[in-house]
Design a protein around this motif. Structure first.
Motif, PDB file in Angstrom:
ATOM      1  N   TYR A   1       0.857  -1.189   0.000  1.00  0.00           N
ATOM      2  CA  TYR A   1       0.000   0.000   0.000  1.00  0.00           C
ATOM      3  C   TYR A   1       0.892   1.237   0.000  1.00  0.00           C
ATOM      4  O   TYR A   1       1.858   1.326   0.777  1.00  0.00           O
ATOM      5  CB  TYR A   1      -0.911   0.036   1.224  1.00  0.00           C
ATOM      6  N   VAL A   2       0.577   2.198  -0.885  1.00  0.00           N
ATOM      7  CA  VAL A   2       1.368   3.418  -1.036  1.00  0.00           C
ATOM      8  C   VAL A   2       0.456   4.637  -0.929  1.00  0.00           C
ATOM      9  O   VAL A   2      -0.632   4.666  -1.521  1.00  0.00           O
ATOM     10  CB  VAL A   2       2.082   3.457  -2.412  1.00  0.00           C
ATOM     11  N   TYR A   3       0.918   5.633  -0.169  1.00  0.00           N
ATOM     12  CA  TYR A   3       0.225   6.923  -0.138  1.00  0.00           C
ATOM     13  C   TYR A   3       1.271   8.021  -0.267  1.00  0.00           C
ATOM     14  O   TYR A   3       2.321   7.973   0.391  1.00  0.00           O
ATOM     15  CB  TYR A   3      -0.559   7.125   1.154  1.00  0.00           C
ATOM     16  N   GLY A   4       0.998   9.000  -1.120  1.00  0.00           N
ATOM     17  CA  GLY A   4       1.941  10.096  -1.297  1.00  0.00           C
ATOM     18  C   GLY A   4       1.262  11.370  -1.737  1.00  0.00           C
ATOM     19  O   GLY A   4       0.096  11.364  -2.171  1.00  0.00           O
ATOM     20  N   GLU A   5       1.993  12.485  -1.608  1.00  0.00           N
ATOM     21  CA  GLU A   5       1.509  13.785  -2.058  1.00  0.00           C
ATOM     22  C   GLU A   5       2.637  14.516  -2.785  1.00  0.00           C
ATOM     23  O   GLU A   5       3.818  14.290  -2.501  1.00  0.00           O
ATOM     24  CB  GLU A   5       1.016  14.626  -0.874  1.00  0.00           C
ATOM     25  N   ARG A   6       2.269  15.390  -3.719  1.00  0.00           N
ATOM     26  CA  ARG A   6       3.249  16.137  -4.488  1.00  0.00           C
ATOM     27  C   ARG A   6       2.799  17.574  -4.653  1.00  0.00           C
ATOM     28  O   ARG A   6       1.605  17.889  -4.530  1.00  0.00           O
ATOM     29  CB  ARG A   6       3.425  15.516  -5.884  1.00  0.00           C
ATOM     30  N   GLU A   7       3.778  18.461  -4.920  1.00  0.00           N
ATOM     31  CA  GLU A   7       3.512  19.819  -5.350  1.00  0.00           C
ATOM     32  C   GLU A   7       4.242  20.042  -6.652  1.00  0.00           C
ATOM     33  O   GLU A   7       5.461  19.827  -6.726  1.00  0.00           O
ATOM     34  CB  GLU A   7       3.945  20.849  -4.313  1.00  0.00           C
ATOM     35  N   ALA A   8       3.525  20.443  -7.685  1.00  0.00           N
ATOM     36  CA  ALA A   8       4.100  20.604  -9.012  1.00  0.00           C
ATOM     37  C   ALA A   8       4.798  21.955  -9.148  1.00  0.00           C
ATOM     38  O   ALA A   8       4.531  22.910  -8.411  1.00  0.00           O
ATOM     39  CB  ALA A   8       3.009  20.475 -10.076  1.00  0.00           C
ATOM     40  N   LEU A   9       5.705  22.043 -10.131  1.00  0.00           N
ATOM     41  CA  LEU A   9       6.382  23.300 -10.429  1.00  0.00           C
ATOM     42  C   LEU A   9       5.458  24.298 -11.120  1.00  0.00           C
ATOM     43  O   LEU A   9       5.734  25.501 -11.125  1.00  0.00           O
ATOM     44  CB  LEU A   9       7.610  23.040 -11.305  1.00  0.00           C
ATOM     45  N   GLY A  10       4.369  23.805 -11.719  1.00  0.00           N
ATOM     46  CA  GLY A  10       3.406  24.676 -12.379  1.00  0.00           C
ATOM     47  C   GLY A  10       1.995  24.239 -12.059  1.00  0.00           C
ATOM     48  O   GLY A  10       1.734  23.052 -11.820  1.00  0.00           O
ATOM     49  N   ALA A  11       1.081  25.187 -12.029  1.00  0.00           N
ATOM     50  CA  ALA A  11      -0.308  24.885 -11.686  1.00  0.00           C
ATOM     51  C   ALA A  11      -1.026  24.206 -12.844  1.00  0.00           C
ATOM     52  O   ALA A  11      -0.725  24.444 -14.018  1.00  0.00           O
ATOM     53  CB  ALA A  11      -1.044  26.166 -11.310  1.00  0.00           C
ATOM     54  N   ALA A  12      -1.989  23.342 -12.510  1.00  0.00           N
ATOM     55  CA  ALA A  12      -2.844  22.705 -13.514  1.00  0.00           C
ATOM     56  C   ALA A  12      -3.900  23.704 -13.982  1.00  0.00           C
ATOM     57  O   ALA A  12      -3.969  24.835 -13.501  1.00  0.00           O
ATOM     58  CB  ALA A  12      -3.502  21.471 -12.914  1.00  0.00           C
ATOM     59  N   THR A  13      -4.729  23.269 -14.908  1.00  0.00           N
ATOM     60  CA  THR A  13      -5.754  24.166 -15.459  1.00  0.00           C
ATOM     61  C   THR A  13      -6.752  24.622 -14.402  1.00  0.00           C
ATOM     62  O   THR A  13      -7.373  25.673 -14.542  1.00  0.00           O
ATOM     63  CB  THR A  13      -6.510  23.468 -16.603  1.00  0.00           C
ATOM     64  N   ASN A  14      -6.899  23.848 -13.326  1.00  0.00           N
ATOM     65  CA  ASN A  14      -7.811  24.243 -12.251  1.00  0.00           C
ATOM     66  C   ASN A  14      -7.136  25.142 -11.218  1.00  0.00           C
ATOM     67  O   ASN A  14      -7.734  25.502 -10.202  1.00  0.00           O
ATOM     68  CB  ASN A  14      -8.405  23.019 -11.560  1.00  0.00           C
ATOM     69  N   GLY A  15      -5.859  25.477 -11.459  1.00  0.00           N
ATOM     70  CA  GLY A  15      -5.129  26.372 -10.567  1.00  0.00           C
ATOM     71  C   GLY A  15      -4.405  25.691  -9.430  1.00  0.00           C
ATOM     72  O   GLY A  15      -3.673  26.337  -8.672  1.00  0.00           O
ATOM     73  N   SER A  16      -4.552  24.385  -9.287  1.00  0.00           N
ATOM     74  CA  SER A  16      -3.937  23.661  -8.179  1.00  0.00           C
ATOM     75  C   SER A  16      -2.557  23.126  -8.569  1.00  0.00           C
ATOM     76  O   SER A  16      -2.333  22.705  -9.701  1.00  0.00           O
ATOM     77  CB  SER A  16      -4.823  22.493  -7.755  1.00  0.00           C
ATOM     78  N   THR A  17      -1.639  23.142  -7.606  1.00  0.00           N
ATOM     79  CA  THR A  17      -0.318  22.543  -7.807  1.00  0.00           C
ATOM     80  C   THR A  17      -0.164  21.254  -7.002  1.00  0.00           C
ATOM     81  O   THR A  17       0.914  20.668  -6.972  1.00  0.00           O
ATOM     82  CB  THR A  17       0.794  23.523  -7.387  1.00  0.00           C
ATOM     83  N   LYS A  18      -1.234  20.807  -6.344  1.00  0.00           N
ATOM     84  CA  LYS A  18      -1.172  19.648  -5.455  1.00  0.00           C
ATOM     85  C   LYS A  18      -1.642  18.375  -6.151  1.00  0.00           C
ATOM     86  O   LYS A  18      -2.454  18.411  -7.069  1.00  0.00           O
ATOM     87  CB  LYS A  18      -2.026  19.882  -4.216  1.00  0.00           C
ATOM     88  N   GLY A  19      -1.123  17.267  -5.710  1.00  0.00           N
ATOM     89  CA  GLY A  19      -1.554  15.971  -6.221  1.00  0.00           C
ATOM     90  C   GLY A  19      -1.379  14.905  -5.160  1.00  0.00           C
ATOM     91  O   GLY A  19      -0.587  15.063  -4.229  1.00  0.00           O
ATOM     92  N   LYS A  20      -2.140  13.796  -5.284  1.00  0.00           N
ATOM     93  CA  LYS A  20      -2.061  12.702  -4.326  1.00  0.00           C
ATOM     94  C   LYS A  20      -1.895  11.377  -5.046  1.00  0.00           C
ATOM     95  O   LYS A  20      -2.348  11.209  -6.179  1.00  0.00           O
ATOM     96  CB  LYS A  20      -3.322  12.656  -3.452  1.00  0.00           C
ATOM     97  N   ASP A  21      -1.236  10.444  -4.376  1.00  0.00           N
ATOM     98  CA  ASP A  21      -1.044   9.088  -4.884  1.00  0.00           C
ATOM     99  C   ASP A  21      -1.534   8.132  -3.809  1.00  0.00           C
ATOM    100  O   ASP A  21      -1.050   8.163  -2.677  1.00  0.00           O
ATOM    101  CB  ASP A  21       0.443   8.860  -5.186  1.00  0.00           C
ATOM    102  N   ASN A  22      -2.511   7.301  -4.147  1.00  0.00           N
ATOM    103  CA  ASN A  22      -3.124   6.401  -3.171  1.00  0.00           C
ATOM    104  C   ASN A  22      -3.444   5.100  -3.891  1.00  0.00           C
ATOM    105  O   ASN A  22      -4.379   5.042  -4.678  1.00  0.00           O
ATOM    106  CB  ASN A  22      -4.388   7.044  -2.603  1.00  0.00           C
ATOM    107  N   ARG A  23      -2.648   4.053  -3.661  1.00  0.00           N
ATOM    108  CA  ARG A  23      -2.831   2.844  -4.459  1.00  0.00           C
ATOM    109  C   ARG A  23      -2.367   1.604  -3.702  1.00  0.00           C
ATOM    110  O   ARG A  23      -1.634   1.668  -2.721  1.00  0.00           O
ATOM    111  CB  ARG A  23      -2.072   2.949  -5.781  1.00  0.00           C
ATOM    112  N   ILE A  24      -2.787   0.446  -4.234  1.00  0.00           N
ATOM    113  CA  ILE A  24      -2.354  -0.862  -3.756  1.00  0.00           C
ATOM    114  C   ILE A  24      -1.672  -1.583  -4.916  1.00  0.00           C
ATOM    115  O   ILE A  24      -2.195  -1.610  -6.036  1.00  0.00           O
ATOM    116  CB  ILE A  24      -3.540  -1.683  -3.239  1.00  0.00           C
ATOM    117  N   ASN A  25      -0.493  -2.125  -4.673  1.00  0.00           N
ATOM    118  CA  ASN A  25       0.258  -2.865  -5.694  1.00  0.00           C
ATOM    119  C   ASN A  25       0.353  -4.341  -5.304  1.00  0.00           C
ATOM    120  O   ASN A  25       0.491  -4.676  -4.132  1.00  0.00           O
ATOM    121  CB  ASN A  25       1.679  -2.307  -5.823  1.00  0.00           C
TER     122      ASN A  25
END
Length: 205
Positions: A174-198
């Motif tokens: 099980y993996v959980y993670g978060e990121r901040e991008a160098l540039g904003a997406a079209t919705n204005g957010s620079t945040k992202g999440k990773d939540n998965r089972i391998n």
């Protein structure tokens, strides 16, 4: 990195590693890397250094930690931004980042083991590098190349591996993670999440 438009590397990467065992249960390592990157007549050296330690807390319980500082390469550490890119004027630009990871592995018996881990990476927010990523984005792209690149990110994971026989291993993670991008997406957010089972099956030759 060598396949990026206009960028070549004439020589393979030079790597070195030194291990030292301080005690039966403690090993420390130092690592270094160097490589040449070239675009037209612009030449720069990619380099990296790292430190690692492995400590057997008690028999069957192992703690590992690693630190890296790398400039101009994305070949040796996972999830790194592109090591070298070209600016609009043809200059070669390098990414630079620091990363740390720690993990605790427990060997429950001969067939079952598990690991808890955490990793963090922080990239230098070089505005020339960011501008070059934005400029290299195709006109029909749904997001900027700067949005795909990370300013920083972290991940935590937990896994178990079962080895019924010597060459075979089956794992669940099980993996959980978060990121901040160098540039904003079209919705204005620079945040992202990773939540998965391998799930994985491994055969060791």
């Amino acid at each position: 990195d060598a396949t990026i438009t206009g960028i070549k590397q004439r020589l393979p990467a030079l790597t070195a590693r030194l291990n030292h065992k301080f005690a039966d249960n403690l090993t420390v390592s130092a690592r270094a890397m160097g490589n040449e990157k070239r675009v037209n007549e612009d030449e720069k050296t990619a380099w990296g250094v790292g430190l690692g330690a492995k400590y057997d807390v008690v028999p069957g319980t192992t703690l590992k930690a690693d630190y890296y500082h790398v400039k101009g390469d994305s070949s040796f550490v996972s999830y790194a931004n592109t090591g070298v890119i070209t600016a609009a004027n043809g200059d070669l630009l390098q990414s630079e980042f620091d990363s740390i990871s720690v993990g605790l592995t427990q060997q429950f018996n001969d067939k079952l083991r598990g690991t808890l881990g955490y990793g963090y990476m922080n990239f230098s927010n070089d505005q020339d590098y960011v501008n070059a990523l934005i400029a290299s984005t195709p006109a029909d792209a749904t997001q900027s190349n700067a949005t795909k690149a990370n300013k920083d990110l972290w991940q935590a994971w937990a896994n178990v591996f079962y080895s019924p026989t010597k060459p075979l291993s089956f794992g669940l993670e099980y993996v959980y993670g978060e990121r901040e991008a160098l540039g904003a997406a079209t919705n204005g957010s620079t945040k992202g999440k990773d939540n998965r089972i391998n799930a994985v099956a491994i055969y060791n030759f």
